[in-house]
Scaffold this motif. Structure first.
Motif: not given
Length: 396
Positions: A14-41
């Motif tokens: 939980x400590x690792x998952x709560x690191x500010x930079x990693x958590x922000x990067x993880x959320x950013x990747x999750x937000x962008x995945x649908x657009x990248x998946x649509x582009x890949x299709x």
């Protein structure tokens, strides 16, 4: 001993998952995945249409991906750190472009390195924002305006220093990141990732959520490099991208449990496993298997934990041996994780028919490995149901 260790392990996870930079990067990747998946299709469909303009747009997507990623990361970091979203995104994009231009660094190839220095930049910007404003010397409006100008100058100086230092050590950092690519792309690195993931699941924690926090930036970067090379008529470089795990290892979900679901649905003699198989068959085909992991249960089950560890390892080894000599089979496209494994694996490989044979072989392997453990566990449950006992099979 295990029971005492698990809360401590969960605390550090939980400590690792709560690191500010990693958590922000993880959320950013999750937000962008649908657009990248649509582009890949779209790019995958274009493998058959062969419209050059679409491929060129795909190459542009790969080149712009670092800018999209850093903007999304800056947005989530600013929200978490309670900073100005516009200022952080502006600073981060400016930093990436200046670093790329002054250091003669490709945005795509240097994405993770620049992100690392952006983490440092944002940490300093957060500290500089705490500089006290000038009060009592000037009227409030003039004081606030002057304070803003002073902060801007200070932040640009910080940015310049980090760019200068970053460009100087960039070659060493790039070597380190390439070493990480090499490690997680090797069969040994892949097996370590598989074992860590199923270990966390076997203790009741979400294994994929933890491992993806650390490795998904590398997986996505490797995938983008693969896709860029493929669209540029070059050979993809990496096997160990996220689609490799999704379609060649986690067939039916973590632990490769689709084969087990089929056994439960079609051959179970115990009421519990037969009912569970009927309930989980639909979700198993779309790679959702929490019902199986916690309903069988596999968690803390000494019988079913063995194939839960063994099956994905065997699938990873067989897949690696099969794919390694043929670079065109390397996973180079994202596809929705809820696709059935045959369709998802077919798309991720660029639509190569040879991959379908491999996927069928892997599915058969999962059934064969789970079979003896399923038979033993099913008999034990059936006996318990007949005698009306409440024996705890998983602890025998």
């Amino acid at each position: 001993m295990l029971e005492k260790g698990m809360p401590m392990l969960q605390f550090y996870v939980e400590k690792v998952n709560d690191l500010k930079h990693l958590k922000a990067l993880k959320k950013a990747i999750v937000d962008l995945l649908p657009e990248f998946i649509a582009g890949c299709l779209i790019l995958w469909i274009n493998r058959y249409i062969k419209w050059e303009s679409i491929d060129q747009a795909g190459l542009l997507l790969c080149q712009l991906y670092p800018l999209f990623l850093i903007a999304a990361y800056g947005y989530h970091y600013a929200q978490d750190a309670q900073c100005s979203v516009v200022e952080i995104i502006t600073y981060d994009i400016s930093f990436m472009l200046l670093f790329s231009y002054l250091g003669n660094v490709s945005l795509l190839e240097g994405c993770l390195s620049i992100l690392f220095f952006t983490f440092i930049l944002n940490s300093f910007l957060h500290v500089s924002s705490k500089v006290p404003s000038i009060k009592g010397v000037l009227p409030q409006g003039a004081g606030d305006y002057l304070h803003k100008i002073v902060l801007l100058c200070l932040n640009f100086i910080i940015m310049a220093v980090i760019i200068y230092c970053g460009v100087s050590i960039y070659p060493m950092l790039l070597m380190l990141i390439n070493g990480i690519y090499f490690a997680i792309n090797s069969i040994y690195g892949i097996l370590i990732v598989v074992l860590i993931t199923v270990f966390f699941w076997s203790t009741g924690m979400h294994g994929v959520a933890f491992i993806s926090t650390l490795l998904r930036p590398f997986w996505l970067q490797m995938l983008m490099l693969n896709m860029s090379n493929l669209l540029g008529n070059q050979s993809p470089l990496y096997i160990g991208t996220e689609p490799f795990y999704q379609w060649h290892v986690w067939i039916g979900g973590s632990g490769t449990t689709l084969g087990l679901v089929i056994l439960m649905r079609c051959f179970s003699k115990s009421n519990h496993l037969r009912a569970l198989g009927k309930a989980a068959i639909k979700s198993g085909w779309v790679n959702i298997n929490e019902q199986i992991i916690f309903g069988t249960p596999i968690v803390m089950n000494k019988v079913m934990m063995i194939p839960f560890f063994l099956t994905p390892c065997l699938c990873a080894i067989v897949s690696y041996i099969w794919i390694f000599p043929h670079s065109l089979l390397y996973p180079s496209f994202l596809s929705p994780w809820v696709f059935p494994f045959l369709l998802g694996g077919f798309i991720s490989s660029g639509g190569t028919l040879k991959i379908l044979i491999l996927l069928i072989v892997l599915f058969i392997i999962s059934i064969i490995v789970y079979l003896p453990f399923f038979i033993y566990y099913d008999k034990q449950l059936k006996k318990s149901e007949e005698t009306g006992g409440a024996a705890c099979i998983m602890q025998e």
